[in-house]
Write an enzyme that holds these catalytic residues in place. Structure first.
Site, short mmCIF file in Angstrom:
data_model
loop_
_atom_site.label_atom_id
_atom_site.label_comp_id
_atom_site.label_asym_id
_atom_site.label_seq_id
_atom_site.Cartn_x
_atom_site.Cartn_y
_atom_site.Cartn_z
N ARG A 80 0.84 -1.20 0.00
CA ARG A 80 0.00 0.00 0.00
C ARG A 80 0.87 1.24 0.00
O ARG A 80 0.92 1.98 0.96
CB ARG A 80 -0.92 -0.05 1.21
CG ARG A 80 -2.39 -0.22 0.88
CD ARG A 80 -2.86 -1.61 0.76
NE ARG A 80 -4.17 -1.67 0.13
CZ ARG A 80 -5.30 -1.76 0.79
NH1 ARG A 80 -5.33 -1.80 2.08
NH2 ARG A 80 -6.45 -1.83 0.13
N GLN A 139 -1.12 2.97 -5.90
CA GLN A 139 -2.55 3.27 -5.73
C GLN A 139 -3.39 2.96 -6.97
O GLN A 139 -4.49 2.43 -6.85
CB GLN A 139 -2.74 4.72 -5.31
CG GLN A 139 -2.58 4.87 -3.80
CD GLN A 139 -2.75 6.29 -3.31
OE1 GLN A 139 -3.01 7.19 -4.09
NE2 GLN A 139 -2.61 6.48 -2.03
N ASP A 189 -4.30 -0.66 -7.18
CA ASP A 189 -4.80 -1.26 -5.94
C ASP A 189 -6.22 -1.83 -6.11
O ASP A 189 -7.22 -1.15 -5.92
CB ASP A 189 -4.77 -0.19 -4.84
CG ASP A 189 -5.07 -0.77 -3.46
OD1 ASP A 189 -5.62 -1.89 -3.39
OD2 ASP A 189 -4.75 -0.12 -2.47
N SER A 230 -8.64 -1.94 -3.07
CA SER A 230 -9.35 -0.68 -2.80
C SER A 230 -10.48 -0.47 -3.80
O SER A 230 -11.58 -0.08 -3.41
CB SER A 230 -8.39 0.50 -2.88
OG SER A 230 -7.52 0.46 -1.80
N TYR A 244 -2.50 -1.29 8.12
CA TYR A 244 -3.40 -2.39 8.48
C TYR A 244 -3.39 -2.61 9.99
O TYR A 244 -2.34 -2.48 10.63
CB TYR A 244 -2.94 -3.70 7.84
CG TYR A 244 -3.20 -3.80 6.37
CD1 TYR A 244 -4.49 -3.86 5.87
CD2 TYR A 244 -2.14 -3.87 5.47
CE1 TYR A 244 -4.71 -3.98 4.51
CE2 TYR A 244 -2.37 -3.99 4.11
CZ TYR A 244 -3.66 -4.05 3.65
OH TYR A 244 -3.88 -4.16 2.30
P1 NAD Z 1 -8.97 -4.02 5.80
O1 NAD Z 1 -10.02 -4.43 4.82
O2 NAD Z 1 -7.86 -4.97 6.06
O3 NAD Z 1 -9.67 -3.69 7.21
C1 NAD Z 1 -10.78 -2.86 7.29
C2 NAD Z 1 -10.73 -2.09 8.61
O4 NAD Z 1 -11.02 -2.97 9.69
C3 NAD Z 1 -9.39 -1.44 8.93
O5 NAD Z 1 -9.57 -0.04 9.04
C4 NAD Z 1 -9.00 -2.07 10.26
O6 NAD Z 1 -8.32 -1.16 11.13
C5 NAD Z 1 -10.36 -2.43 10.83
N1 NAD Z 1 -10.36 -3.39 11.95
C6 NAD Z 1 -9.57 -4.48 12.14
N2 NAD Z 1 -9.88 -5.07 13.32
C7 NAD Z 1 -10.91 -4.35 13.87
C8 NAD Z 1 -11.67 -4.44 15.07
N3 NAD Z 1 -11.44 -5.40 15.97
N4 NAD Z 1 -12.63 -3.52 15.29
C9 NAD Z 1 -12.87 -2.52 14.41
N5 NAD Z 1 -12.19 -2.38 13.27
C10 NAD Z 1 -11.21 -3.28 12.99
O7 NAD Z 1 -8.34 -2.62 5.41
P2 NAD Z 1 -8.41 -1.77 4.07
O8 NAD Z 1 -9.76 -1.23 3.89
O9 NAD Z 1 -7.89 -2.61 2.97
O10 NAD Z 1 -7.41 -0.57 4.35
C11 NAD Z 1 -6.54 -0.54 5.45
C12 NAD Z 1 -5.76 0.76 5.44
O11 NAD Z 1 -4.95 0.89 4.29
C13 NAD Z 1 -6.62 2.01 5.48
O12 NAD Z 1 -6.01 2.91 6.36
C14 NAD Z 1 -6.53 2.57 4.11
O13 NAD Z 1 -6.71 3.97 4.08
C15 NAD Z 1 -5.11 2.20 3.76
N6 NAD Z 1 -4.90 2.16 2.30
C16 NAD Z 1 -3.78 2.74 1.80
C17 NAD Z 1 -3.57 2.72 0.43
C18 NAD Z 1 -2.35 3.36 -0.17
O14 NAD Z 1 -1.70 4.15 0.48
N7 NAD Z 1 -1.97 2.97 -1.37
C19 NAD Z 1 -4.47 2.10 -0.42
C20 NAD Z 1 -5.61 1.53 0.14
C21 NAD Z 1 -5.80 1.55 1.52
#
Ligand code: NAD
Length: 440
Positions: free
Chosen positions: A185, A190, A193, A196, A292
């Site tokens: 990530r 991006q 991705d 996403s 994550y």
């Molecule tokens: P994911 O699908 O793995 O998880 C979804 C959410 O569940 C996360 O926010 C995580 O903190 C939350 N979670 C885990 N355990 C939990 C609990 N017990 N209770 C409540 N919530 C809980 O994550 P995702 O949607 O794929 O994205 C994760 C992160 O990566 C985000 O911050 C997103 O902004 C970031 N991201 C960055 C990029 C980039 O920079 N290229 C691209 C996509 C996402």
């Protein structure tokens, strides 16, 4: 490759600045060129033209890309859109597409043809054996992978975590493979991705499903018959899907509460007009790495459930998106908590395929539990296939475009973007930590 050229440039600049003598400069340039050639050779281990393919009139034939009809049950997406076929062919690739591959996404064979794709019957042995790369949404079966030539590249959402079947097939067939789930990530990644692009769709559609199943309005309404209070929505997990669910529910007029264990998301949640439920104050808070969440302890999850129980008792809708990559999804709604939810309320569980955030949810099914509707929403991107495919196809183009040059598909295994998701190279598993954790 950029790094390689940059290094060679650096050698050039450094050596040239050391001496102004013409012969020294010539010597330095020759040295730089040797370094460049050596490094290029090292990084171009993959995808040299197989011997059975020829070169025409001195012009290299660029890679054959095969786009199959997806074989997984319920899969409606396709790995290439007419737009990306056009771009791949403009880059010099030969794009071979199985007939009907885009039909469920609303893309006709004729449109693909007009954009430069060659159409072949499904499971055509020669198309598979001549493919240099197979671009898919989900992995074909292990049997189907056996139709590819050894050394071919498989690219898609390959569900690599603890996938011993995939591990066996990649080794047996001598394949290279890139699993998009493992793309780092980083900002450079991006546009590629796929997690996403697909999670965004899932988050949006989850709210529409909930509003259609709910026995109430979402917005606050003032009518001649009296005032209707807005629906109360609780979103669990504020990653990509969760934040899109928040935005969509807010647009529909709901009051939204959000729980996540990463404190960093509080600001994002509040900027969307939702209220953040601070995680329980405990010493063993789950850590975070690369954006994550790490797996939470049983004690932490118990405290979190306790905290959420009152919130859910007052909620009309719960949207569950909490996940920890490669792990079972955290169980955030127990049977006891469901007992406290009012009949008519709705739970949409996007994590159902990873074990579910909510008790009693079943993949692809809606369960009526004492009047509470539990929607097992594992395949939401497949319900928006036209846009899901268009975005996914662009993700693949963004990933592969930089690798296509000089008549070959070149993967720089030292590039962190490639290294992160290249799970196998010519049948040698590079990410056994993911495919067969605990095997060694
Ligand atoms: P994911 O699908 O793995 O998880 C979804 C959410 O569940 C996360 O926010 C995580 O903190 C939350 N979670 C885990 N355990 C939990 C609990 N017990 N209770 C409540 N919530 C809980 O994550 P995702 O949607 O794929 O994205 C994760 C992160 O990566 C985000 O911050 C997103 O902004 C970031 N991201 C960055 C990029 C980039 O920079 N290229 C691209 C996509 C996402």
């Amino acid at each position: 490759m950029t790094a390689v050229v940059a290094m060679a440039d650096a050698v050039r600049t450094f050596d040239c600045s050391k001496s102004h003598a013409a012969e020294d400069r010539t010597l330095s340039l020759a040295k730089a060129s040797v370094v460049e050639k050596h490094l290029q050779k090292r990084c171009r281990l993959l995808f040299r033209r197989p011997r059975n393919l020829s070169w025409v009139g001195g012009i290299p034939i660029l890679p054959n890309l095969l786009i199959p009809v997806e074989s997984a049950a319920g899969e409606t997406r396709v790995a290439a859109s007419p737009e990306t076929v056009k771009k791949f062919t403009a880059l010099g690739c030969r794009v071979v597409l199985e007939q009907g591959a885009g039909l469920a996404s609303g893309y006709l064979d004729e449109t693909y043809s007009e954009c430069g794709a060659e159409l072949v019957p499904v499971a055509d042995a020669s198309a598979w054996s001549q493919a240099d790369a197979l671009l898919c949404v989900q992995s074909p079966t292990a049997d189907a992978l056996g139709r590819l030539r050894s050394g071919a590249l498989l690219v898609g959402l390959l569900a690599p975590y603890a996938n011993s079947e995939l591990d066996g097939a990649l080794k047996r067939c001598g394949l290279s493979a890139m699993a998009l789930e493992l793309l780092p990530r980083i900002s450079r990644a991006q546009s590629a991705d796929a997690l996403s692009s697909q999670a965004n769709i899932a988050g949006y559609k989850s709210v529409l499903l909930a509003s259609a199943a709910l026995d109430r309005y979402f917005p606050m309404l003032m009518t001649a018959a009296g005032t209707v209070q807005p629906a109360r929505v609780v979103v669990l997990g504020a990653g990509v899907a969760g934040l899109q669910a928040v935005a969509t529910a807010r647009r529909l007029g709901a009051v939204v509460y959000v729980s996540d264990i990463r404190p960093a998301v509080k600001e994002q949640v509040e900027s969307l007009g939702a209220r953040f439920i601070d995680p329980p104050e405990m010493e063993d808070k789950p850590a975070e790495s690369g954006g994550y969440a790490k797996q939470a302890s049983d004690a932490f999850l118990a405290a979190q459930r306790q905290q959420l129980s009152d919130q859910l008792a007052e909620a009309d809708v719960a949207i569950c998106t909490a996940q920890v990559p490669g792990r079972r999804a955290p169980r955030l709604i127990s049977e006891d908590m469901l007992d406290r939810m009012r009949p008519g309320s709705v739970v949409v569980d996007l994590a159902v395929a990873q074990g579910g955030n909510c008790a009693d949810t079943v993949p692809s099914e809606t369960v009526d539990r004492n009047g509470v509707k539990l929607i097992g929403a594992n395949d939401l991107p497949c319900t928006v296939p036209n846009h899901a495919s268009a975005l996914y196809a662009r993700n693949l183009l963004a990933l592969l475009q930089p690798t296509l040059s000089d008549g070959q598909l070149t993967l720089d295994t030292e590039d962190e973007l490639i290294a992160g998701c290249l799970i196998s190279q010519d049948g040698t598993i590079r990410r056994s930590d993911v495919l067969t954790p605990g095997a060694n």
